[in-house]
Scaffold this motif. Structure first.
Motif, PDB file in Angstrom:
ATOM      1  N   LEU A   1       0.874  -1.168   0.000  1.00 55.12           N
ATOM      2  CA  LEU A   1       0.000   0.000   0.000  1.00 55.12           C
ATOM      3  C   LEU A   1       0.912   1.218   0.000  1.00 55.12           C
ATOM      4  CD1 LEU A   1      -2.834   1.259   0.294  1.00 55.12           C
ATOM      5  CD2 LEU A   1      -2.556   1.036   2.756  1.00 55.12           C
TER       6      LEU A   1
ATOM      7  N   HIS B   1      -3.325   6.971  -3.739  1.00 51.29           N
ATOM      8  CA  HIS B   1      -3.144   5.717  -3.007  1.00 51.29           C
ATOM      9  C   HIS B   1      -3.068   4.590  -4.036  1.00 51.29           C
ATOM     10  CE1 HIS B   1      -4.114   7.711   0.764  1.00 51.29           C
ATOM     11  NE2 HIS B   1      -5.152   8.256   0.151  1.00 51.29           N
TER      12      HIS B   1
ATOM     13  N   SER C   1      -5.098 -12.386   4.894  1.00 55.74           N
ATOM     14  CA  SER C   1      -4.420 -11.109   4.708  1.00 55.74           C
ATOM     15  C   SER C   1      -5.195 -10.205   3.750  1.00 55.74           C
ATOM     16  CB  SER C   1      -3.010 -11.361   4.180  1.00 55.74           C
ATOM     17  OG  SER C   1      -2.331 -10.163   3.959  1.00 55.74           O
TER      18      SER C   1
ATOM     19  N   THR D   1      -8.111  -8.705   5.592  1.00 55.99           N
ATOM     20  CA  THR D   1      -7.648  -7.643   6.487  1.00 55.99           C
ATOM     21  C   THR D   1      -7.319  -6.378   5.702  1.00 55.99           C
ATOM     22  OG1 THR D   1      -6.776  -9.248   8.053  1.00 55.99           O
ATOM     23  CG2 THR D   1      -5.908  -7.013   8.200  1.00 55.99           C
ATOM     24  N   LEU D   2      -6.645  -6.526   4.578  1.00 57.71           N
ATOM     25  CA  LEU D   2      -6.304  -5.370   3.763  1.00 57.71           C
ATOM     26  C   LEU D   2      -7.572  -4.661   3.273  1.00 57.71           C
ATOM     27  CD1 LEU D   2      -4.121  -3.643   2.473  1.00 57.71           C
ATOM     28  CD2 LEU D   2      -4.140  -5.208   0.528  1.00 57.71           C
TER      29      LEU D   2
ATOM     30  N   VAL E   1      -8.819  -2.592   6.123  1.00 56.70           N
ATOM     31  CA  VAL E   1      -7.974  -1.409   6.317  1.00 56.70           C
ATOM     32  C   VAL E   1      -8.350  -0.324   5.307  1.00 56.70           C
ATOM     33  CG1 VAL E   1      -5.613  -0.515   6.071  1.00 56.70           C
ATOM     34  CG2 VAL E   1      -6.028  -2.600   7.377  1.00 56.70           C
TER      35      VAL E   1
ATOM     36  N   LEU F   1      -9.918   3.354   6.179  1.00 59.66           N
ATOM     37  CA  LEU F   1      -9.190   4.557   5.773  1.00 59.66           C
ATOM     38  C   LEU F   1     -10.077   5.465   4.918  1.00 59.66           C
ATOM     39  CD1 LEU F   1      -5.650   3.140   4.912  1.00 59.66           C
ATOM     40  CD2 LEU F   1      -6.246   4.657   6.812  1.00 59.66           C
TER      41      LEU F   1
ATOM     42  N   ARG G   1     -10.874   1.865  14.789  1.00 58.73           N
ATOM     43  CA  ARG G   1      -9.523   1.311  14.842  1.00 58.73           C
ATOM     44  C   ARG G   1      -9.161   0.768  13.460  1.00 58.73           C
ATOM     45  NH1 ARG G   1      -8.178  -3.711  14.933  1.00 58.73           N
ATOM     46  NH2 ARG G   1      -6.107  -4.341  15.531  1.00 58.73           N
ATOM     47  N   ILE G   2      -7.984   1.115  12.970  1.00 56.88           N
ATOM     48  CA  ILE G   2      -7.524   0.604  11.674  1.00 56.88           C
ATOM     49  C   ILE G   2      -6.734  -0.677  11.953  1.00 56.88           C
ATOM     50  CG2 ILE G   2      -6.174   1.092   9.607  1.00 56.88           C
ATOM     51  CD1 ILE G   2      -6.618   4.069  10.213  1.00 56.88           C
TER      52      ILE G   2
ATOM     53  N   TYR H   1      -4.333  -2.560  10.994  1.00 57.01           N
ATOM     54  CA  TYR H   1      -3.085  -2.788  10.250  1.00 57.01           C
ATOM     55  C   TYR H   1      -2.427  -4.106  10.620  1.00 57.01           C
ATOM     56  CZ  TYR H   1      -2.955   2.128   8.773  1.00 57.01           C
ATOM     57  OH  TYR H   1      -3.223   3.333   8.230  1.00 57.01           O
ATOM     58  N   ARG H   2      -2.419  -4.458  11.877  1.00 54.63           N
ATOM     59  CA  ARG H   2      -1.645  -5.615  12.359  1.00 54.63           C
ATOM     60  C   ARG H   2      -2.503  -6.860  12.609  1.00 54.63           C
ATOM     61  NH1 ARG H   2       3.474  -4.023  13.242  1.00 54.63           N
ATOM     62  NH2 ARG H   2       3.814  -1.815  13.526  1.00 54.63           N
ATOM     63  N   ASP H   3      -3.695  -6.913  12.020  1.00 58.12           N
ATOM     64  CA  ASP H   3      -4.546  -8.085  12.218  1.00 58.12           C
ATOM     65  C   ASP H   3      -4.123  -9.256  11.336  1.00 58.12           C
ATOM     66  OD1 ASP H   3      -5.917  -6.643  14.048  1.00 58.12           O
ATOM     67  OD2 ASP H   3      -7.825  -6.633  12.990  1.00 58.12           O
TER      68      ASP H   3
END
Length: 101
Positions: free
Chosen positions: A10, A35, A70, A73-74, A77, A81, A93-94, A96-98
């Motif tokens: 990203l 982006h 993944s 999750t992306l 995110v 955003l 909550r974003i 990012y680390r999930d």
């Protein structure tokens, strides 16, 4: 992930500029954001191999599941955003680390 040949990226590029107005009455400031998302792609269980007894098949199945998790999750995110940029769901909550990938 050192063992995987796939990854997600990203990138955000922000450009700030200033243009002098023709009538000499000051400057015009502007900002733009771009982006870019590069997804590894989801994995299908049928094409990943069906021989679950072989150690390499077990490893491929685990990697396939991690890649799909993944990607989900992306997607979350990116959605959050976007909502935050539109001033909706500002306190969300974003995640990012999930995902480990």
């Amino acid at each position: 992930n050192k063992a995987s040949s796939r990854s997600h990226s990203l990138f955000t590029i922000q450009v700030d500029g200033k243009i002098s107005l023709i009538d000499g009455d000051g400057d015009f400031d502007f900002t733009g954001k771009l982006h870019m998302v590069d997804l590894a792609g989801s994995e299908c269980a049928k094409s990943a191999g069906n021989d679950k007894s072989a150690p390499e098949a077990v490893a491929r199945e685990r990697e396939r599941m991690n890649i799909n998790r993944s990607l989900l999750t992306l997607g979350r995110v990116i959605t959050i955003l976007k909502e935050k940029s539109l001033h909706k769901n500002v306190n969300a909550r974003i995640p990012y680390r999930d995902s480990k990938l």
